[in-house]
Design an enzyme around this catalytic site. Sequence first.
Site, PDB file in Angstrom:
ATOM      1  N   ILE A 165       9.698 -35.737  22.195  1.00 40.64           N
ATOM      2  CA  ILE A 165      10.563 -36.113  21.073  1.00 40.64           C
ATOM      3  C   ILE A 165       9.728 -36.600  19.888  1.00 40.64           C
ATOM      4  O   ILE A 165      10.235 -36.722  18.768  1.00 40.64           O
ATOM      5  CB  ILE A 165      11.566 -37.204  21.491  1.00 40.64           C
ATOM      6  N   ALA A 166       8.445 -36.877  20.127  1.00 46.26           N
ATOM      7  CA  ALA A 166       7.534 -37.285  19.047  1.00 46.26           C
ATOM      8  C   ALA A 166       6.112 -37.043  19.514  1.00 46.26           C
ATOM      9  O   ALA A 166       5.795 -37.204  20.697  1.00 46.26           O
ATOM     10  CB  ALA A 166       7.726 -38.753  18.688  1.00 46.26           C
TER      11      ALA A 166
ATOM     12  N   ALA B  96       1.924 -37.651  18.242  1.00 47.62           N
ATOM     13  CA  ALA B  96       0.992 -38.264  17.296  1.00 47.62           C
ATOM     14  C   ALA B  96      -0.425 -37.982  17.752  1.00 47.62           C
ATOM     15  O   ALA B  96      -0.648 -37.278  18.748  1.00 47.62           O
ATOM     16  CB  ALA B  96       1.253 -39.766  17.193  1.00 47.62           C
TER      17      ALA B  96
ATOM     18  N   VAL C 106       5.535 -38.639  23.133  1.00 47.06           N
ATOM     19  CA  VAL C 106       6.603 -39.323  23.861  1.00 47.06           C
ATOM     20  C   VAL C 106       7.593 -38.303  24.393  1.00 47.06           C
ATOM     21  O   VAL C 106       8.029 -37.400  23.660  1.00 47.06           O
ATOM     22  CB  VAL C 106       7.319 -40.334  22.944  1.00 47.06           C
TER      23      VAL C 106
ATOM     24  N   LYS D  80       5.454 -42.479  27.085  1.00 50.16           N
ATOM     25  CA  LYS D  80       4.362 -42.152  26.156  1.00 50.16           C
ATOM     26  C   LYS D  80       3.127 -41.804  26.968  1.00 50.16           C
ATOM     27  O   LYS D  80       2.662 -42.593  27.798  1.00 50.16           O
ATOM     28  CB  LYS D  80       4.062 -43.333  25.233  1.00 50.16           C
TER      29      LYS D  80
ATOM     30  N   ASP E 210       3.225 -53.565  11.962  1.00 49.97           N
ATOM     31  CA  ASP E 210       3.354 -52.229  11.371  1.00 49.97           C
ATOM     32  C   ASP E 210       4.821 -51.809  11.288  1.00 49.97           C
ATOM     33  O   ASP E 210       5.211 -50.760  11.826  1.00 49.97           O
ATOM     34  CB  ASP E 210       2.550 -51.224  12.204  1.00 49.97           C
TER      35      ASP E 210
END
Length: 544
Positions: A116-117, A119, A124, A138, A272
């Site tokens: 779903i993501a 980086a 993830v 993750k 962050d």
Amino acid sequence: MTGRLARYKDLAWFAAKYGRADFVTRALHGEESTSADPSAAEAFAKDLESLGPTFIKLGQILSTRADLLPTAYLDALSRLQDNVEPFPYEDVERTIREELGVRVSHAFVEFDRLPIAAASLGQVHRAVLRGSRKVAVKVQRPGIREQIDRDLAAFKDIAVVLDHIGAAKNVDVTRVLEEFRRTLLAELDYREEARNLVTVAHQLRDFEHIVVPLPVDDYTTARVLTMDYVGGTKITAVSRVEWTEVNGEQLADDFFRAYLQQILIDGVFHADPHPGNVLLTPDHRIALIDLGMIGRISATTQEQLFKLILAIGEGRGDDAANVLCVVAERREDFNESDIHRAIIDLVGRFQRTTMREMNVGRVMLEMSRCGAEHGLKIPPELTLLGKTLLHLDEVGRVLVPEFDVNAALRRHASSVMRRRMLKSATPANIFSAALDIREFAERLPGRVNKIVEALAANDLRFKVEVIDQGSIIDGLQKVANRIALGLVLAALIVGAAMLMRVPTTLTIFGYPWIAMALFLAAAAGGFWMAWTILAGDVVRKRVR
């Protein structure tokens, strides 16, 4: 070796392109940064992004260093995103098997093959545990630690050379690199992020409109992090239609209040909170994700930061300058009057802006830069806090376009102060104070008895230390002598003036001789006193 050589080639290209850039040379030599071209700053950020995860993380950390980079570069680097292509599912399966010791199908009832993501450090996947608990998993990118180790080794070689030749007069390159290495390696250990999730979730447990996912300890290792799945949409991607159903003002106020609590009461905060790490859940709550970067503030620094934030919000530039001088370390070139003038001007300009343009985080970053330019060594937590407040303002304005940071500060200042006082009134602190009082009470009678006995024996003495007592007495005697001589000379002049009207046969220049004699005596005495004063000053200067 081939990988390191390739990295040296990339570094050489980057150094050739930016090594002589104005903002780099000024930062290395401790000179004042000038305004920068936003397009050049964006190009710099894109070049960093193209060099991979280590440089992306370096850029994100540099975005907190207002003492090194111009504002345009801070803005460009703070928007750095590390979205990359996902790695194959086979690598996900292998990493989970190595870390958890079981196959994916045995550990999870369901596990989505597509992430779903994704980086630079990991990606993830959505999954379901046995027991129907929905989770997000993750998984760290294969080989990323080795790649970062190679990059850090190359950085270290360059840092040693820079320190050896003295190319960075204002920056301890080796120390900065060590801080960067420690931060990055901590982010690679997902167990650290799991602890951060637990800490922040506990802090914000009373905020019903804020959600923090909790980790699943048995399914979490250094390279695999399993946590509660929180559905939602990034607040920057929420449609205008959906915003009409959301109480954005309530969410923004709760969000700001939560961070004030983290920063000024708990001393641990999510460092962050940019809009990409904040989700709007289907039930219209705020979810915080990606807690890899956490800031920590000591109790003493919290007190000073609270004063600083209030001073900025109320436009008290002189008080803000005083606090900055307290929390920062002074270098040899520190100039207190210059820093006060600069901070007063900065806070004044901030107060003259419109509500939409106000930004406490921006002012704190500018203050960090200003302090560095005037001989202050700014603590890293101050610039990190400035960046955090900058992101808070961005999130607040997404939730409510007219979000007023100053008004929110004023609303919650008394509540924060009250909670800080209650926090200090812990059983341990009260017990410690009670012990001090008991010790004072036990020793008080004996001390009073000693004073009374000394009074009865006429033996009570006060010890007063005077710097160079003999010189002070000599100086007082000289002053008294000169005053006395001045009075005598004044009397001679007054007497001479009165004798001018006394007729006499003996005259000097047509005036009575006795009056002229007194005038001449007064003039001689005056010249002599002036000569002794000037000669004494010359002698004292030579002795110094």
